[in-house]
Write an enzyme that holds these catalytic residues in place. Structure first.
Site, PDB file in Angstrom:
ATOM      1  N   GLY A  45       0.810  -1.220   0.000  1.00  0.00           N
ATOM      2  CA  GLY A  45       0.000   0.000   0.000  1.00  0.00           C
ATOM      3  C   GLY A  45       0.836   1.259   0.000  1.00  0.00           C
ATOM      4  N   GLY A  75       2.559   3.653   1.541  1.00  0.00           N
ATOM      5  CA  GLY A  75       3.093   3.834   2.891  1.00  0.00           C
ATOM      6  C   GLY A  75       3.622   5.231   3.116  1.00  0.00           C
ATOM      7  N   ARG A  76       3.877   5.939   2.041  1.00  0.00           N
ATOM      8  CA  ARG A  76       4.339   7.325   2.202  1.00  0.00           C
ATOM      9  C   ARG A  76       3.836   8.222   1.079  1.00  0.00           C
ATOM     10  NH1 ARG A  76      10.645   7.296   0.605  1.00  0.00           N
ATOM     11  NH2 ARG A  76      10.649   5.517  -0.785  1.00  0.00           N
ATOM     12  N   LYS A  87       4.596  12.358  -2.417  1.00  0.00           N
ATOM     13  CA  LYS A  87       5.417  11.224  -1.958  1.00  0.00           C
ATOM     14  C   LYS A  87       6.324  11.726  -0.841  1.00  0.00           C
ATOM     15  CE  LYS A  87       8.409   7.509  -3.682  1.00  0.00           C
ATOM     16  NZ  LYS A  87       8.876   6.825  -4.901  1.00  0.00           N
ATOM     17  N   ASP A  92       8.580   5.359   8.168  1.00  0.00           N
ATOM     18  CA  ASP A  92       8.179   6.666   8.704  1.00  0.00           C
ATOM     19  C   ASP A  92       7.292   7.510   7.785  1.00  0.00           C
ATOM     20  OD1 ASP A  92       9.967   7.281   6.739  1.00  0.00           O
ATOM     21  OD2 ASP A  92      11.453   8.216   8.057  1.00  0.00           O
ATOM     22  N   GLY A  93       7.032   7.032   6.574  1.00  0.00           N
ATOM     23  CA  GLY A  93       6.181   7.807   5.666  1.00  0.00           C
ATOM     24  C   GLY A  93       6.881   8.968   4.995  1.00  0.00           C
ATOM     25  N   ARG A 101       3.910  14.151  -7.427  1.00  0.00           N
ATOM     26  CA  ARG A 101       3.967  13.492  -8.726  1.00  0.00           C
ATOM     27  C   ARG A 101       2.576  13.418  -9.326  1.00  0.00           C
ATOM     28  NH1 ARG A 101       5.976   7.360  -7.134  1.00  0.00           N
ATOM     29  NH2 ARG A 101       4.232   6.859  -5.794  1.00  0.00           N
ATOM     30  N   ASP A 147       4.128  -4.360  -7.349  1.00  0.00           N
ATOM     31  CA  ASP A 147       3.515  -3.130  -6.832  1.00  0.00           C
ATOM     32  C   ASP A 147       4.137  -1.902  -7.486  1.00  0.00           C
ATOM     33  OD1 ASP A 147       5.733  -4.220  -5.192  1.00  0.00           O
ATOM     34  OD2 ASP A 147       5.634  -2.274  -4.211  1.00  0.00           O
ATOM     35  N   ASN A 148       5.188  -2.092  -8.270  1.00  0.00           N
ATOM     36  CA  ASN A 148       5.801  -0.966  -8.981  1.00  0.00           C
ATOM     37  C   ASN A 148       5.499  -1.015 -10.478  1.00  0.00           C
ATOM     38  OD1 ASN A 148       6.860   0.015  -6.603  1.00  0.00           O
ATOM     39  ND2 ASN A 148       8.835  -0.993  -6.852  1.00  0.00           N
TER      40      ASN A 148
HETATM   41  P1  AMP Z   1       9.108   0.616  -2.816  1.00  0.00           P
HETATM   42  O1  AMP Z   1      10.262  -0.286  -2.590  1.00  0.00           O
HETATM   43  O2  AMP Z   1       9.467   2.077  -2.777  1.00  0.00           O
HETATM   44  O3  AMP Z   1       8.278   0.272  -3.988  1.00  0.00           O
HETATM   45  O4  AMP Z   1       8.160   0.456  -1.533  1.00  0.00           O
HETATM   46  C1  AMP Z   1       7.571  -0.751  -1.160  1.00  0.00           C
HETATM   47  C2  AMP Z   1       6.566  -0.488  -0.069  1.00  0.00           C
HETATM   48  O5  AMP Z   1       7.182   0.110   1.058  1.00  0.00           O
HETATM   49  C3  AMP Z   1       5.430   0.442  -0.453  1.00  0.00           C
HETATM   50  O6  AMP Z   1       4.272  -0.017   0.188  1.00  0.00           O
HETATM   51  C4  AMP Z   1       5.876   1.760   0.082  1.00  0.00           C
HETATM   52  O7  AMP Z   1       4.808   2.636   0.327  1.00  0.00           O
HETATM   53  C5  AMP Z   1       6.540   1.338   1.379  1.00  0.00           C
HETATM   54  N1  AMP Z   1       7.549   2.304   1.818  1.00  0.00           N
HETATM   55  C6  AMP Z   1       8.764   2.566   1.271  1.00  0.00           C
HETATM   56  N2  AMP Z   1       9.397   3.524   1.971  1.00  0.00           N
HETATM   57  C7  AMP Z   1       8.576   3.898   2.960  1.00  0.00           C
HETATM   58  C8  AMP Z   1       8.659   4.848   4.032  1.00  0.00           C
HETATM   59  N3  AMP Z   1       9.727   5.610   4.208  1.00  0.00           N
HETATM   60  N4  AMP Z   1       7.601   4.950   4.856  1.00  0.00           N
HETATM   61  C9  AMP Z   1       6.512   4.187   4.704  1.00  0.00           C
HETATM   62  N5  AMP Z   1       6.375   3.267   3.740  1.00  0.00           N
HETATM   63  C10 AMP Z   1       7.388   3.118   2.888  1.00  0.00           C
HETATM   64 MG    MG Z   2       6.765   1.169  -4.777  1.00  0.00          MG
END
Ligand code: AMP
Ligand code: MG
Length: 532
Positions: free
Chosen positions: A104, A106-107, A127, A139-140, A197, A275-276
């Site tokens: 989901g 997350g940030r 973001k 931490d979002g 974005r 998810d990407n």
């Molecule tokens: P990513 O590797 O950036 O595609 O992130 C994978 C998952 O981790 C996604 O659900 C992101 O929203 C979550 N995520 C990545 N970095 C953070 C962060 N700093 N705080 C909260 N969620 C994160």
């Molecule tokens: Mg992602």
């Protein structure tokens, strides 16, 4: 007359048309049964605008804001307009091949949609805007370095003609964010930032996967119908298996086109988890991506992937097919027979092969000929020859474009090959490794002579598809290091130059140079991680 962002009226189709989480509890949790959670961004200390995309702003009819003030407060999440219904989406995904369950936003927090110039609507998403129910243990927030990378690369990709999400603004927060950049116990405080974005939609393959995994078939159908209604209206009214099949076929086609672009500009996404993967076939989630400098199919900058190289440059076409197969799997509850979805996957393979070949031909200044097999052989033998000779991918095609006129003027190929290699190779030009490329140039010169166009027209056509400027890994890192000390000039220069990647811009020659040797191993340039 462009309007001020703070006066804009947002619409909220995702929130209005799909089932939302009734809880307002902003703590990490599972959210079964819903597509999103309403969530308000968490304010930051001192937002300041660092970069603005004039092109994206113009598309949205927005005036460029001043460095501080109401618009920047909105772009940092410190202020929410009355018409916004901010939310974080629920999605899942396969990470490095393994099902990871709920991930989901997350940030990332979507603010709502604004109209574009041609009746299109664009979703604006922050973001790094603070925690959401999907933040898990994180931490979002986002650090400046990764936010600079997302802003610069997504805009650069757009100007290269690659399907991508866009960026409107980059704002520094005035807050510090703690990050362990290489997960090695060396956590440090870094400046925080927020990127706004923009895309027609941020829905990913993973949004469907989480619903299928939880057997939420009504939600699955509702999300498919929402996406088709808003983003694939040409397919007609949804809710029939035929439309779902046609839709998956179109997703496969767009994904194939996107990957064919990547493979011909030398872009390595770095984390092709499901998810990407955008449901619209857009490049999404700029993390530990990189640009090929020496042509090396096995290369990735992502240290998190250094055991398997699952997402290395040469793996991308295969892995996107694997990801599409997971999407097809998630959509099976919408069709009576899963076999109906198989042709869509075949469509991916056919489209990728065709598009990749046609793009490579164009890069070489060749038009499709009756001798298709011979052309395939010629194009196919180039790639290993480039790898063996360790040529810089971008420079190779650019120099070749200029060289065509001289090749066609019957200058000796042998000498031109030496000249080319010394300009674009990372190895010694006399190296034996360059022999296949020299041989290839002989064949190419012969094939080029069959082209009906004038040498000047061939060169012009090649210069229009072979960029001079790409976001070289070390250039992004230099812009980041300067921005971290408060010097925004390199960042602004790169942003401007990358808007015209096919123009000579002789005053910026230095930004088109071969990677300097110190950058070959430098962390942040040569190596990156998912920590962002
Ligand atoms: P990513 O590797 O950036 O595609 O992130 C994978 C998952 O981790 C996604 O659900 C992101 O929203 C979550 N995520 C990545 N970095 C953070 C962060 N700093 N705080 C909260 N969620 C994160
Ligand atoms: Mg992602």
């Amino acid at each position: 007359m462009p309007q001020r962002l703070e006066n804009a009226t947002f619409t909220n189709s995702f929130v209005d048309e799909l089932a939302g989480d009734p809880s307002r509890e902003n703590v990490p949790r599972q959210v079964p049964g819903y597509h999103y959670s309403p969530v308000v961004p968490t304010p930051v200390a001192q937002p300041r605008l660092l970069v603005w995309s004039d092109e994206m702003g113009a598309e949205l009819g927005l005036a460029r804001p001043s460095d501080q003030g109401a618009a920047v407060e909105l772009l940092a999440g410190n202020r929410v307009a009355d018409s916004m219904r901010p939310y974080a989406a629920r999605y899942g995904g396969h990470q490095f091949g393994n099902w990871a369950g709920q991930l989901g936003d997350g940030r990332a927090i979507s603010l709502g949609e604004l109209p574009g110039q041609q009746g299109r609507r664009w979703e604006i998403q922050l973001k790094g805007a603070g925690p959401t129910p999907y933040s898990r243990r994180a931490d979002g927030r986002a650090v400046l370095r990764s936010s600079v990378r997302e802003f610069l690369c997504s805009e650069a990709m757009h100007h290269l003609g690659v399907p991508t999400t866009r960026a409107l603004s980059l704002v520094s927060t005035g807050d510090q964010v703690l990050r362990d950049m290489f997960y090695d116990g060396n956590a440090q405080h870094e400046p925080g930032a927020v990127v706004a974005r923009v895309a027609p939609s941020f829905v990913r393959f993973g949004n469907f996967q989480i619903l299928a995994a939880h057997e939420e078939t009504d939600n699955l159908r509702a999300l498919a119908d929402y996406v088709i209604r808003h983003h694939f209206p040409e397919l007609g009214a949804p809710e029939s298996p035929e439309v779902y099949v046609a839709w998956l076929t179109e997703i496969a086609r767009r994904t194939a086109e996107m990957v064919a672009h990547w493979q011909t500009v030398g872009f390595v996404h770095g984390v092709l988890n499901t998810d990407n993967m955008s449901i619209l076939g857009l490049t999404i989630d700029y993390g530990p991506y990189g640009w090929l400098e020496p042509y090396e199919p096995g290369w990735t900058p992502n240290t998190t992937d250094f055991t398997n190289y699952r997402y290395a440059f040469g793996q991308q076409p295969q892995v996107c097919l694997w990801n599409l197969t997971q999407l097809a799997q998630a959509l099976t509850p919408l069709v009576p027979d899963p076999e109906l979805l198989r042709p869509a996957l075949n469509q991916y393979v056919a489209t990728f092969n065709r598009s990749h070949h046609v793009r490579l031909l164009a890069k070489l200044g060749l038009t499709a000929s009756a001798e298709e097999e011979a052309d395939k052989q010629l194009v196919g033998s180039l790639l290993p020859a480039m790898q063996a000779a360790q040529v810089d991918m971008t420079l190779f095609y650019r120099h070749l474009s200029h060289l065509t006129v001289r090749l066609l003027a019957d200058e000796p190929v042998k000498e031109l090959a030496t000249e080319l290699l010394s300009a674009v190779s990372y190895a010694a030009p006399a190296a034996e490794a360059a022999a296949p490329l020299r041989a290839w140039l002989m064949q190419y010169a012969a094939r080029l002579r069959q082209e009906p166009a004038t040498p000047e027209a061939i060169r012009a056509g090649m210069l229009a598809v072979n960029p001079k400027y790409v976001l070289r890994n070390y250039l992004a890192q230099q812009a980041i290091e300067a921005a971290e000390t408060g010097d925004l000039a390199p960042l602004h220069t790169l942003h401007e130059v990358l808007k015209r990647p096919f123009d000579e811009q002789p005053e910026h020659e230095a930004l088109a140079a071969r990677r300097p040797s110190w950058a070959a191993t430098k962390p942040g340039s040569a190596t990156l991680s998912c920590s962002s």
